[in-house]
Design an enzyme around this catalytic site. Structure first.
Site, PDB file in Angstrom:
ATOM      1  N   HIS A 151       0.868  -1.549  -0.050  1.00  0.00           N
ATOM      2  CA  HIS A 151      -0.013  -0.219  -0.254  1.00  0.00           C
ATOM      3  C   HIS A 151       0.558   1.303   0.060  1.00  0.00           C
ATOM      4  CE1 HIS A 151      -3.750   2.472  -0.041  1.00  0.00           C
ATOM      5  NE2 HIS A 151      -4.239   1.361   1.027  1.00  0.00           N
ATOM      6  N   ALA A 152       2.194   1.500   0.473  1.00  0.00           N
ATOM      7  CA  ALA A 152       3.372   2.435   0.267  1.00  0.00           C
ATOM      8  C   ALA A 152       2.911   2.220  -0.985  1.00  0.00           C
ATOM      9  CB  ALA A 152       4.311   2.099   0.984  1.00  0.00           C
TER      10      ALA A 152
END
Length: 450
Positions: free
Chosen positions: A138-139
């Site tokens: 998700h980064a």
């Protein structure tokens, strides 16, 4: 090296063995009629023939100034054989086995010593289809950017001969972006934080006081709001978009309001079965994309959040829909009244409870900031193909947070809405029951509205 944006870094900092922080997708494909027994092996080999990897798919976290989550570095030799894998289900090859396999893959952490993404082709389904499970940290991406990236990999032409690869998509034209040194990026970050303080004060006055915005930490504690383990369980099902639109048309609500109410009814029924329904309504965090329609940059996270009253204390489905619609309307009015800087500041306020969830034991003692994340990611209504194979379904698989034992994410795919539920395996071994309750909840809305 490039500095990691603060919100992106949060997903790296929040990750542990108990809390994987990647977003995933389980797609089902129907091979072309002339596909032979080696179709998938040859498909993968053709994909791997192109070794060119774009920056999003070649970067990994690096240590800078002694901090391991502050910067990205580029991997100059990405091992595509590792990142793109192929496996087969044992007989009889039913969907339940595929979901067990996807649950295992979704439970595993991504290797931070490599670029943080994987693709897994899975064959052996009894109906002749194959699956693609994909995940990215998700980064690196949010749900909307991941969906747009996969959409650019596919085509509406079943006979297209050009094979697109998600790690090497053609660049789309856009305004030039001047490069910055690490020091320049750090200065920009500090300057942005300072200006956001003023914006935050204005946003608080506008949103929290004038519009009575739903705030974090007003949610009741439920059996979903407990510390979770790292093992995941996935459940998926598709519903006809026409059914949802009929309710929308009859009530004047939005599609997303109907979906939220459908989910609220399922959560209410699940808790009633266990004599665990709280007197106060559950609160959902609903991500809202800040990307423009022409934003083709797949890197990083650009989301805000609405907190929605789900009306789970209300038995009547139409009254519950009215409460949900009113809650989302008031929250959207707040964001529409803000400047871009205020919007980012408000997004920080609404997402800040995620930082609190990093604290050891937080989920055990604190009031939940919200009960569940429910996300509707826009998809495609067109029939899509990859290497001649037709996409039948796209089930998004997202992240249960600590103290949030289940996540509901959905997307449109052709004429359907594809729901992907991800839960803590220890807390929700019967996660599939929520699928039945979703059907019952939609049917109750239909009976009441039509």
């Amino acid at each position: 090296m490039d500095l990691i944006a603060p919100l992106d870094a949060l997903f790296l900092l929040a990750e542990s063995r108990e809390h994987p922080m990647h977003v995933g997708s389980l797609q089902l494909f129907e091979p072309p009629e002339d596909a032979g027994p080696d179709y998938l092996r040859e498909f993968r080999a053709a994909l791997l023939a192109d070794k060119t990897v774009r920056p999003t798919f070649s970067k990994r976290p690096a240590t800078w100034l002694g901090a391991p989550q502050m910067a990205w570095t580029q991997d100059d030799d990405v091992d595509l054989d590792y990142h793109v894998q192929r496996s087969a289900l044992p007989g009889p090859g039913h969907i339940g086995q595929l979901l067990d396999h996807a649950s295992t893959l979704h439970s595993a952490l991504l290797d931070r010593h490599r670029p943080m993404w994987e693709l897994h082709f899975v064959e052996g389904l009894a109906d002749g289809r194959f699956a693609l499970y994909s995940k990215m940290h998700h980064a690196l991406v949010d749900g909307v950017s991941a969906q747009r990236l996969m959409r650019r990999t596919l085509t509406t032409d079943p006979f297209a001969t050009e094979l697109m690869r998600p790690w090497n998509l053609p660049r789309k034209p856009g305004p030039p972006r001047p490069g910055k040194s690490r020091l320049g990026g750090l200065i920009d970050t500090v300057t942005s934080a300072r200006s956001s303080t003023t914006a935050l004060m204005r946003a608080a006055r506008t949103g929290l006081v004038r519009q009575q915005l739903t705030l974090p930490f007003e949610a009741p504690r439920t059996l979903f709001n407990v510390p979770i383990g790292g093992a995941r369980k996935c459940a998926v099902r598709s519903w006809s978009m026409d059914r949802v639109k009929q309710v929308k048309k009859a009530t004047g609500a939005t599609v997303n309001d109907v979906v939220l109410t459908m989910s609220a009814g399922a959560l209410r029924a699940y808790l009633l079965e266990r004599d665990a329904l709280p007197d106060k309504p559950m609160i959902a965090m609903v991500p809202m994309s800040l990307r423009e329609e022409d934003d083709v940059d797949s890197q990083g996270v650009k989301i805000a959040a609405l907190l929605c009253n789900l009306g789970t204390d209300i038995a009547d489905p139409l009254e519950r829909l009215r409460v949900v619609s009113e809650s989302t309307r008031r929250n959207k009015e707040v964001y529409r009244s803000l400047t871009p800087a205020q919007t980012l500041a408000m997004a920080g306020v609404m997402l800040s409870p995620m930082a609190a969830m990093l604290l050891p034991g937080f989920a055990s003692v604190a009031t939940p900031p919200f009960n569940i994340v429910i996300s509707n990611v826009p998809g495609s209504r067109e029939s899509l193909y990859w290497n001649g194979s037709r996409l039948d379904a796209t089930y998004p698989l997202s992240i249960p947070l600590d103290g949030q034992a289940v996540n509901i994410t959905l997307t449109s795919s052709g004429d359907n809405l594809d729901f992907g539920l991800v839960g803590c395996r220890r807390t929700l071994p019967d996660l599939h029951r929520l699928l039945d309750h979703l059907e019952d909840s939609l049917a109750a809305l239909e009976d009441a509205a039509l």
